[in-house]
Write a protein that holds these residues in place. Structure first.
Motif, PDB file in Angstrom:
ATOM      1  N   ARG A  30      53.360  55.617  60.013  1.00 37.83           N
ATOM      2  CA  ARG A  30      53.821  56.364  61.201  1.00 37.83           C
ATOM      3  C   ARG A  30      53.821  55.475  62.437  1.00 37.83           C
ATOM      4  NH1 ARG A  30      50.597  60.240  58.806  1.00 37.83           N
ATOM      5  NH2 ARG A  30      48.957  59.973  60.336  1.00 37.83           N
ATOM      6  N   ARG A  34      57.074  54.487  64.823  1.00 40.79           N
ATOM      7  CA  ARG A  34      57.056  54.722  66.277  1.00 40.79           C
ATOM      8  C   ARG A  34      57.354  53.419  67.017  1.00 40.79           C
ATOM      9  NH1 ARG A  34      52.346  57.867  65.006  1.00 40.79           N
ATOM     10  NH2 ARG A  34      51.061  56.087  65.596  1.00 40.79           N
ATOM     11  N   GLU A  37      61.013  52.355  66.635  1.00 39.38           N
ATOM     12  CA  GLU A  37      61.917  53.134  67.492  1.00 39.38           C
ATOM     13  C   GLU A  37      61.887  52.609  68.929  1.00 39.38           C
ATOM     14  OE1 GLU A  37      62.727  57.707  68.963  1.00 39.38           O
ATOM     15  OE2 GLU A  37      61.429  57.352  67.239  1.00 39.38           O
ATOM     16  N   LYS A  38      60.697  52.310  69.435  1.00 33.68           N
ATOM     17  CA  LYS A  38      60.591  51.738  70.782  1.00 33.68           C
ATOM     18  C   LYS A  38      61.308  50.402  70.851  1.00 33.68           C
ATOM     19  CE  LYS A  38      56.122  53.758  71.976  1.00 33.68           C
ATOM     20  NZ  LYS A  38      54.713  53.446  72.253  1.00 33.68           N
TER      21      LYS A  38
END
Length: 150
Positions: A30, A34, A37-38
């Motif tokens: 996870r 995350r 994506e950033k």
């Protein structure tokens, strides 16, 4: 070591699927998504990352064609190293790298545990250590770059 009951390939593959699903649901996974994506939403980091991929591919070609001690290879390696330094000045790139390393470490540890379990009963060959397996020599320009000291 005696095996109490014979287990079929289907059961083993089902357990492997379950293990894969556990890794996909892990905090490490996870955190990786995350951070990715950033990273994908940071234009400067993406430009540097794309340039780094191109330069790294060129670096491999030069190394294969001319050797790691050739001047052209050494100059391009300096360029690749400079790109890494610029990329690591961007916080989301550092977060992405750290998350990628953590996820990779989890997967590699699972592989090592399985290999250790099999090593006593089967002639398991670990094979060459390659980029992504913790055995990189730094030539990939990928996630093992920093740990290789390149």
């Amino acid at each position: 070591m005696a095996i109490a009951a014979e287990i079929g390939m289907g059961a083993i593959l089902a357990a492997a699927d379950e293990l894969g699903e556990m890794i996909r649901r892990s905090e490490e996974c996870r955190a990786y998504w995350r951070a990715r994506e950033k990273m994908e939403h940071n234009a400067a980091a993406q430009r540097l990352f794309d340039e780094l991929k191109k330069k790294t591919n060129g670096l491999w070609t030069l190394r294969d064609r001319l050797g790691a001690s050739h001047d052209k290879y050494l100059r391009m390696k300096q360029e690749v190293d400079a790109l890494w330094e610029r990329l690591y000045e961007i916080p989301v790139a550092l977060q992405y790298k750290a998350a990628q390393d953590e996820l990779n470490a989890l997967v590699q540890e699972v592989i090592e545990v399985v290999l250790a379990q099999l090593g006593d009963t089967l002639p398991v060959e670990r094979g060459p250590r390659t980029c992504g397996s913790g055995g990189c020599s730094g030539g990939c320009g990928g996630s093992c770059h920093a740990s290789a000291g390149a």
